[in-house]
Design a protein around this motif. Sequence first.
Motif, PDB file in Angstrom:
ATOM      1  N   THR A 173       3.546  -3.584   3.730  1.00 24.50           N
ATOM      2  CA  THR A 173       2.500  -2.566   3.835  1.00 24.50           C
ATOM      3  C   THR A 173       2.480  -1.946   5.230  1.00 24.50           C
ATOM      4  O   THR A 173       2.379  -0.724   5.383  1.00 24.50           O
ATOM      5  N   TRP A 178       3.066   1.943   6.496  1.00 24.87           N
ATOM      6  CA  TRP A 178       2.141   2.626   7.407  1.00 24.87           C
ATOM      7  C   TRP A 178       2.890   3.173   8.611  1.00 24.87           C
ATOM      8  O   TRP A 178       2.619   4.287   9.076  1.00 24.87           O
ATOM      9  N   LYS A 191      -1.865   3.278  -0.342  1.00 24.16           N
ATOM     10  CA  LYS A 191      -1.288   2.108   0.310  1.00 24.16           C
ATOM     11  C   LYS A 191      -1.704   0.822  -0.386  1.00 24.16           C
ATOM     12  O   LYS A 191      -0.893  -0.078  -0.603  1.00 24.16           O
ATOM     13  N   GLU A 192      -2.978   0.738  -0.740  1.00 18.23           N
ATOM     14  CA  GLU A 192      -3.464  -0.473  -1.383  1.00 18.23           C
ATOM     15  C   GLU A 192      -2.876  -0.639  -2.782  1.00 18.23           C
ATOM     16  O   GLU A 192      -2.560  -1.759  -3.205  1.00 18.23           O
ATOM     17  N   THR A 226       0.033   0.390  -3.642  1.00 19.08           N
ATOM     18  CA  THR A 226       1.419  -0.017  -3.419  1.00 19.08           C
ATOM     19  C   THR A 226       1.510  -1.506  -3.106  1.00 19.08           C
ATOM     20  O   THR A 226       2.394  -2.213  -3.597  1.00 19.08           O
ATOM     21  N   ALA A 227       0.575  -1.995  -2.282  1.00 16.78           N
ATOM     22  CA  ALA A 227       0.653  -3.377  -1.828  1.00 16.78           C
ATOM     23  C   ALA A 227       0.142  -4.371  -2.869  1.00 16.78           C
ATOM     24  O   ALA A 227       0.769  -5.411  -3.102  1.00 16.78           O
ATOM     25  N   SER A 275       7.251   3.985  -2.769  1.00 15.79           N
ATOM     26  CA  SER A 275       6.589   2.975  -3.589  1.00 15.79           C
ATOM     27  C   SER A 275       7.347   2.751  -4.899  1.00 15.79           C
ATOM     28  O   SER A 275       7.470   1.620  -5.375  1.00 15.79           O
TER      29      SER A 275
END
Length: 534
Positions: free
Chosen positions: A54, A58, A226-227, A229-230, A428
Amino acid sequence: MTTDVKPPTTRRASAREWIGLAVLALPTLLLGLDNNVLFLALPHLTADLAPSSTELLWMTDIYGFMIAGFLITMGTLGDRIGRRRLLFTGAVAFGLASILTAYATSPEMLIAARAILGIAGATLMPSTLALISNMFADAKQRGTAIAVWMSAFLVGGVAGPIVGGILLEQFWWGSVFLLGVPVMVLLLAAGPVLLPEFRDPQAGKLDLVSVGLSLVAILPAIYGLKELTADGIGLQPVLAIATSVLFAALFVRRQNILAQATTARSQPLVDLTLFRNRSFSAAVGVILLATLIMGGALLFVTQYLQLVEGLTPLRAALWMLPPMAGLLIGNMVAPQLMQRIRPGSVIAASLLVAAAGFLILTQLPSQGGLTVLVTGYTVASLGLGPLAMLGTYLVVGSAPPERAGSASSMSETSGELGIAMGVAVLGSVGTAVYRGQSTDGVTADVPADALEAARDTLASAVAAADHLPDVLATDVLESAREAFTNGLNVIAGVGAAAALAFAVVALSVLRQVPPSGKPTTSDTSETNEGANLA
């Protein structure tokens, strides 16, 4: 000199403007350098700072997202306080932020420094393009100037890996970010002598509410993506994306309200009426598509060269020369094609070439694939090269002179957002393919911690393999590299499909726009299309 009104459209640029264009190319060159050297430095960053998957994402796209978030604000601010003043302010900030980035000691510090660097970069980009719009009133000269300006970005992309590769061979990874310091010093030294000042004398105050709404419309979406993806689908990322959509709607509503107000102090941050021009809207979409595909593919291509083929940073940079040259050639021939052929046809043909290149990349093997990689990516780059130049020309030509900064910022926002979205979305997709296949076929003798590392990223798999016996290391690396290549194949397939779809759209939407050498008066409904694009 300070000029508040754009010169008459019949005036042709003199030697002073062309020398000034060379100065304006400097920050653009730097932005091209800065985008690509990060991808090249990723393996070194991973080894030194040990970021999570992650954090790695970023690091790669926070810069582009912050630029995209602040471009509209900065473009409008330049219209108000002066485009040259904003350019110089951004140059100072960018140089200082480059130093902070170079000496980051943790993933969090690097992410924060790259965010600051992105905000500083947002002051540079609309200023340079808006000044070009004002300095080059003649349409044909403006097209050439835009091509030169964009070529500076592409040359930066070509030189960045070479210079970065040399630096990474001799110094630590932070040295690649120090390239921004001498470039900004040169800009600050030459700019006051060669660059005029332009601003909108009728501009009202910057609407801070609109600024806040624009940021909240973008940044929560980044967090949510992002969240997702993670950690996959969850309450927090869904709420973040929903918040972004809500504030985007509020932003549009406020712009419409401000546009209907009668006072000069109530001007909108974004002139949404520009989107009534089909050429403007299509151009913004083309820029977004081209940069999205290129940003996502570049992330995986550069890692393939180093982590799958095992090339040094310098050798990887040299293998990137043909694709970067394809981008440059495509960009430079665009103005000549545009004078004889309708922009819609040029864009559609370019997208077909790009699709062919990405189809080649779908056949990339996990071993011995250098020829396929370079051939496919070069063809794709040759097709994508004209798109950003043509899109930018159509966007800038559709805007009135006093809104050049705002229009330029929208053009660049779509480009920067496209790059960042490409890294985030296509990255992703590729990462999901990798994680699903990275340990397929690995023997049970591989330790659990090594397997966990291999599932995270390819760079982690390479690092874990260094601590395993040769037989187990080979097992882990072969599986991880095959999974990574499969992810790149999928990304290439998505890129080819998107290029084909948009080729049809370009032919349909831009069919009324004439070549730049042939003015038209038949379609008066398109804002400024006959006057500004002929």
